[in-house]
Design an enzyme around this catalytic site. Structure first.
Site, PDB file in Angstrom:
ATOM      1  N   SER A  39       0.856  -1.183   0.000  1.00  0.00           N
ATOM      2  CA  SER A  39       0.000   0.000   0.000  1.00  0.00           C
ATOM      3  C   SER A  39       0.892   1.232   0.000  1.00  0.00           C
ATOM      4  O   SER A  39       1.777   1.377   0.830  1.00  0.00           O
ATOM      5  CB  SER A  39      -0.903  -0.009   1.236  1.00  0.00           C
ATOM      6  OG  SER A  39      -0.141   0.036   2.409  1.00  0.00           O
ATOM      7  N   TYR A  40       0.705   2.095  -0.984  1.00  0.00           N
ATOM      8  CA  TYR A  40       1.366   3.393  -1.096  1.00  0.00           C
ATOM      9  C   TYR A  40       2.828   3.338  -1.532  1.00  0.00           C
ATOM     10  O   TYR A  40       3.436   4.386  -1.695  1.00  0.00           O
ATOM     11  CB  TYR A  40       1.275   4.192   0.218  1.00  0.00           C
ATOM     12  CG  TYR A  40      -0.121   4.376   0.707  1.00  0.00           C
ATOM     13  CD1 TYR A  40      -0.990   5.235   0.060  1.00  0.00           C
ATOM     14  CD2 TYR A  40      -0.598   3.659   1.796  1.00  0.00           C
ATOM     15  CE1 TYR A  40      -2.297   5.395   0.498  1.00  0.00           C
ATOM     16  CE2 TYR A  40      -1.901   3.813   2.238  1.00  0.00           C
ATOM     17  CZ  TYR A  40      -2.743   4.687   1.585  1.00  0.00           C
ATOM     18  OH  TYR A  40      -4.027   4.839   2.016  1.00  0.00           O
ATOM     19  N   SER A  42       6.676   0.859  -2.964  1.00  0.00           N
ATOM     20  CA  SER A  42       7.378  -0.358  -3.372  1.00  0.00           C
ATOM     21  C   SER A  42       8.147  -0.926  -2.187  1.00  0.00           C
ATOM     22  O   SER A  42       8.639  -0.179  -1.336  1.00  0.00           O
ATOM     23  CB  SER A  42       8.345  -0.055  -4.516  1.00  0.00           C
ATOM     24  OG  SER A  42       7.651   0.480  -5.620  1.00  0.00           O
ATOM     25  N   VAL A  43       8.272  -2.262  -2.154  1.00  0.00           N
ATOM     26  CA  VAL A  43       8.946  -2.937  -1.046  1.00  0.00           C
ATOM     27  C   VAL A  43      10.220  -3.596  -1.561  1.00  0.00           C
ATOM     28  O   VAL A  43      10.208  -4.277  -2.593  1.00  0.00           O
ATOM     29  CB  VAL A  43       8.029  -3.989  -0.386  1.00  0.00           C
ATOM     30  CG1 VAL A  43       8.711  -4.612   0.824  1.00  0.00           C
ATOM     31  CG2 VAL A  43       6.705  -3.356   0.035  1.00  0.00           C
ATOM     32  N   LYS A  58      10.033  -0.439   2.804  1.00  0.00           N
ATOM     33  CA  LYS A  58       8.996   0.122   1.936  1.00  0.00           C
ATOM     34  C   LYS A  58       9.391   1.555   1.603  1.00  0.00           C
ATOM     35  O   LYS A  58       9.566   2.381   2.498  1.00  0.00           O
ATOM     36  CB  LYS A  58       7.636   0.089   2.625  1.00  0.00           C
ATOM     37  CG  LYS A  58       6.513   0.653   1.752  1.00  0.00           C
ATOM     38  CD  LYS A  58       5.173   0.680   2.478  1.00  0.00           C
ATOM     39  CE  LYS A  58       4.593  -0.704   2.593  1.00  0.00           C
ATOM     40  NZ  LYS A  58       3.190  -0.692   3.094  1.00  0.00           N
ATOM     41  N   ASP A 148      -8.080  -4.893   6.195  1.00  0.00           N
ATOM     42  CA  ASP A 148      -7.698  -5.385   4.867  1.00  0.00           C
ATOM     43  C   ASP A 148      -7.088  -6.781   4.972  1.00  0.00           C
ATOM     44  O   ASP A 148      -6.038  -7.065   4.392  1.00  0.00           O
ATOM     45  CB  ASP A 148      -6.722  -4.416   4.203  1.00  0.00           C
ATOM     46  CG  ASP A 148      -6.741  -4.520   2.676  1.00  0.00           C
ATOM     47  OD1 ASP A 148      -7.674  -5.160   2.140  1.00  0.00           O
ATOM     48  OD2 ASP A 148      -5.842  -3.973   2.024  1.00  0.00           O
TER      49      ASP A 148
END
Length: 486
Positions: A39-40, A42-43, A58, A148
């Site tokens: 979420s929000y 890139s990892v 992240k 989620d």
């Protein structure tokens, strides 16, 4: 199985100290590879230089919703459970925020299902569900709602321990706000109360866990094959979903899912209660997941090696072509000035390996509602909870999508077209013979127009339904007020 030799085995990374946090992140970590999208942001996989410990980082663009990012960090900071992904610290680097978290080497449960192209057995599901429930028990005790829960947000380490991750939409439940009224989550996993915006509490996560159990057993959640807009209307109105083939599953597993998927939040079981369910109590240790984890990691490694070989081969071919071209100069015939033409055959990005694995979850993403002054395309953000929407706010998302689809479908005018696609109506008499005379481009444009038309029809039906429903609700409310006056 992935092993890492620690440079300082006596010290394990728990939190980044003040000295580390004042340095540039590249001085503290070696970034190894990109793991995927969360979420929000890139990892990435990285190594903490001092201890040699592998971590996940992240990287979030600062122009993303900073309020949501800070909320995610705040929730992770407050959590200290073996069943929840740990938070180590964060940095600002140029235009990105780096959030350093615990690394789970096996990836998400959905990654494992996709890599092996197999669903999970009851034993495997029971073990994962047990750890997930322990994570939810901890979060709910801390008065937090994840909001989620799905297979893509349950991570496994290489030992098989499951941990809850991705708190991008998680929320704090305070004593003064016992229920929330925002539509947040991933559509197919949403509890009915979340969709209807009638307020919900921690047991919304339990519904999502029941859907996740079906997802692990069947490979996808219920309603996954239909339009998300239709699913959002069907989830609150239809009976709770069940297995497509109930005869394949034990009575204990079937009953567990049934306990999770109770439409009334007041009657739905809690995490504490479900931990005592026979299906969960019979769960075996994390070691039973090691074989499937090793299998998935082997498949991933072989795919990466195959991709690297292809890229190396392309590099060699491009290099040979480049050498041939660079050694040949051609003088233009009849041109006394001697024009030399050079052909560049090297393709940009030949050394970059990007993995594009399409999954149901990546297509769905996470729904978070926009405030009225935001115009973030493709992602919906959380609505200001003090506002009282006149109608369910998730509809704004689909209306915005319909407008975007119409712009994309009709914005490109083709010369020679005598009729605009937006003016076209589906024939009512069922005679489609005239379609044979249209070009492929025209047919594709007409096809792309169908989804916005369908959504418009659904919206019209919804408005008619609401116009009939509201007077009844008003009458009920009036009777209640009269009864209270007596």
């Amino acid at each position: 199985m992935e092993t890492v030799q620690l440079r300082n085995p006596r010290r394990q990374l728990k939190k980044l100290d003040e000295d580390s946090l004042t340095k540039q992140p590249e001085e503290v970590f070696d970034v190894l590879e990109k793991l995927g999208e969360g979420s929000y942001g890139s990892v990435f996989k990285a190594i903490h230089k001092e201890t040699g410990q592998v971590v996940a980082i992240k990287q979030v663009p600062v122009e993303s919703d900073l309020q949501e990012i800070i909320k995610e960090i705040s929730i992770m900071q407050q959590c200290d459970s073996p069943h929840v992904v740990k938070y180590y610290g964060s940095y600002f680097k140029n235009t990105d925020l780096w959030i350093v978290m615990e690394y789970c080497g096996a990836g998400s449960v959905s990654d494992i299902i996709r890599l092996r192209n197999k669903t999970l057995t009851e034993e495997e599901i029971a073990t994962i569900v047990q750890s997930t429930l322990k994570g939810l028990e901890y979060l709910h005790f801390m008065r937090k709602i994840h909001r989620d829960i799905k297979a893509g947000n349950i991570l496994l380490n290489t030992e098989g321990h499951a941990k809850l991750a991705d708190f991008g939409v998680a929320g704090q439940l305070t004593d003064t706000m016992a229920k929330r009224n925002t539509v947040i989550g991933t559509p197919f996993w949403m509890a009915p109360g979340v969709i209807q915006e009638i307020g919900y509490n921690c047991v919304a996560d339990i519904w999502s866990l029941g859907i996740t159990a079906i997802e692990m057993a069947e490979g996808k959640p219920p309603y996954a094959d239909i339009h998300p807009m239709r699913a959002i209307f069907m989830i609150p109105t239809n009976p709770p979903p069940t297995f497509r083939k109930p005869e394949l599953w034990s009575d204990a597993f079937t009953d567990f899912v049934k306990q999770c998927l109770v439409k009334s939040p007041e009657q739905r079981a809690t995490a504490i209660q479900l931990l005592q369910h026979p299906f969960v109590k019979s769960a075996k240790g994390a070691s039973i997941l090691r074989d499937l984890i090793n299998e998935a990691m082997d498949i991933k490694l072989k795919r990466q090696e195959a991709q690297q070989r292809e890229l190396d081969q392309e590099d060699e071919e491009n290099s040979e072509e480049d050498e041939t071209d660079s050694g040949t100069m051609v003088r233009a015939s009849g041109d006394e000035t001697g024009t030399i033409r050079v052909v560049n055959t090297m393709s940009d990005g030949a050394n970059t390996m990007i993995e594009h694995d399409g999954t149901l979850e990546s297509q769905l993403g996470t729904m978070v509602i926009n405030t009225e002054d935001e115009e973030e395309e493709g992602t919906m953000k959380r609505r200001d909870e003090t506002m009282q929407p006149a109608r369910p706010s998730f509809l704004e998302y689909f209306e915005q999508k319909a407008k975007e689809n119409q712009v994309n479908s009709f914005g490109k005018n083709v010369s020679g077209q005598t009729k605009n696609s937006s003016d076209w109506k589906v024939p009512q008499d069922g005679d489609y013979e005239f379609l044979k005379t249209w070009s492929v481009d025209e047919l594709q444009r007409r096809l792309s127009a169908l989804d916005p038309m369908m959504e418009q029809e659904i919206e019209e039906i919804r408005q008619k339904y609401q116009s009939k429903r509201q007077p009844i609700l008003d009458a009920i409310e009036a009777k209640k007020r009269r009864q209270q006056n007596f």
